[in-house]
Design an enzyme around this catalytic site. Structure first.
Site, PDB file in Angstrom:
ATOM      1  N   HIS A 172      -5.104  -3.597   5.578  1.00 18.83           N
ATOM      2  CA  HIS A 172      -4.554  -3.946   4.263  1.00 18.83           C
ATOM      3  C   HIS A 172      -5.629  -4.512   3.340  1.00 18.83           C
ATOM      4  CE1 HIS A 172      -1.616  -5.077   1.272  1.00 18.83           C
ATOM      5  NE2 HIS A 172      -1.854  -6.379   1.414  1.00 18.83           N
ATOM      6  N   ASP A 177       0.837  -1.201   0.000  1.00 16.17           N
ATOM      7  CA  ASP A 177       0.000   0.000   0.000  1.00 16.17           C
ATOM      8  C   ASP A 177       0.875   1.256   0.000  1.00 16.17           C
ATOM      9  OD1 ASP A 177      -2.188  -1.750   0.262  1.00 16.17           O
ATOM     10  OD2 ASP A 177      -1.990  -1.738   2.441  1.00 16.17           O
TER      11      ASP A 177
END
Length: 338
Positions: A200, A173
């Site tokens: 996530h 990310d």
């Protein structure tokens, strides 16, 4: 030649991907080394001078991957282990990276993977608890928001859980946020590093663009599209691969990048700070005891968990959407082991 050029590309000074100061002996295991993430991850770890020994395990294919990777002309030793050799693969290991499990296919969410991957991760965690109870564990297997609590609960049952040594790898990310913001701003990713907090998956991913000079003036539709792309970048890859896989190569890169950060911290380097999903006090009062934020890494693993700092009104809304979803994900993981 590939190994040397790959190492040069990945070792750009701005990212500090690799550092070899005062190297200590570090044995790293990859559980799931035969898979789409495991193979390139093993190659990248072979290129990391902080890895002195590489132990590759999978239910199929690991000895072949090990034989292949072992030819790369870096100093680390490599050994592969077959399905019935998990305990041997874990002997003397300091860091365990877990990319094992099934990948996402078109139309699948991370939660769709839960039942299969939850069982795999639980069983691998039980083996780590038995053979290498002091190892640092890096969880890549999705859904990370649930698999990390599964590992924690499994280690707790075995009486060996140390919250400083368990990490959910959310680095992809962070990598995506830097890359996508750089594209918008015409900058280089080393200039557009973004702290990403939360979890996530989808709406649990909260990029703090307001905290970086290049991101703080991004607004309106451009901001909405950028945030969405960071949150759902994995879907882009799944769709583009048309049923043939998910974000395996970028995830392998992100996994190796985080592993290197941890190894640098374990090696005594100061000031190694990166977002990662750990047992955290930040939102514990809301029943959320795992959270990703900037974490300083040290010789024992987690050295310090940083607060999220000032955030924008838009980021407050993203965080408000993140927390209840993240809480559900964490509870789902805990319930699986209960």
């Amino acid at each position: 030649m590939f190994a040397r050029s790959a190492a040069r590309i990945l070792a750009a000074p701005s990212t500090r991907f690799f550092s070899a100061s005062a190297v200590t002996q570090t044995k790293v295991a990859v559980l799931g080394a035969g898979g789409g993430i495991g193979q390139p991850l093993s190659l990248l770890l072979k290129n990391d001078p902080l890895v002195t020994s590489l132990s590759l395990y999978d239910i199929r294919g690991a000895p072949g991957v090990a034989a292949d990777v072992s030819h790369v002309d870096t100093a680390s030793e490599v050994k592969g282990y077959a399905a019935d050799q998990l305990d041997q693969a874990l002997e003397g290991v300091k860091v365990v990276v877990i990319p094992a499990g099934v990948p996402r296919k078109p139309g699948m969410t991370r939660d769709d993977l839960f039942n299969t991957n939850a069982s795999i991760v639980r069983d691998l965690a039980a083996a780590v608890a038995r053979v290498a109870p002091t190892a640092h564990i890096l969880v890549i297997s999705n859904p990370v928001n649930s698999t990390v609590p599964i590992v924690a609960a499994t280690l707790e049952k075995a009486g060996v859980f140390n919250p400083r040594r368990l990490f959910g790898v959310t680095t992809l990310d962070v990598v995506r946020a830097a890359r996508f913001l750089a594209e918008i701003k015409g900058a280089t990713p080393s200039e557009t590093v973004v702290t990403v907090i939360g979890g996530h998956s989808g709406p649990t991913i909260v990029p703090l663009l307001s905290q970086t000079p290049f991101g703080k003036d991004v607004a309106g539709e451009t901001l909405d599209k950028l945030v969405y792309r960071i949150q759902f970048g994995g879907d882009e890859v799944v769709k583009a691969k048309d049923g043939a896989g998910s974000a395996t190569l970028s995830m392998a890169y992100a996994g190796a990048k985080f592993a290197n950060s941890l190894l640098r911290g374990l090696n005594g380097e100061k000031g190694v700070i990166t977002p990662t999903f750990v047992k955290s006090p930040l939102y514990e009062d809301q029943g959320i005891d795992f959270f990703s934020s900037n974490v300083e890494l040290g010789t024992e693993g987690v050295e310090k968990i940083h607060p999220i700092g000032p955030i924008s009104a838009e980021e407050e809304k993203l965080l408000a959407a993140c927390l209840p979803e993240l809480k559900k994900n964490i509870e789902k993981g805990k319930a699986f082991v209960a």
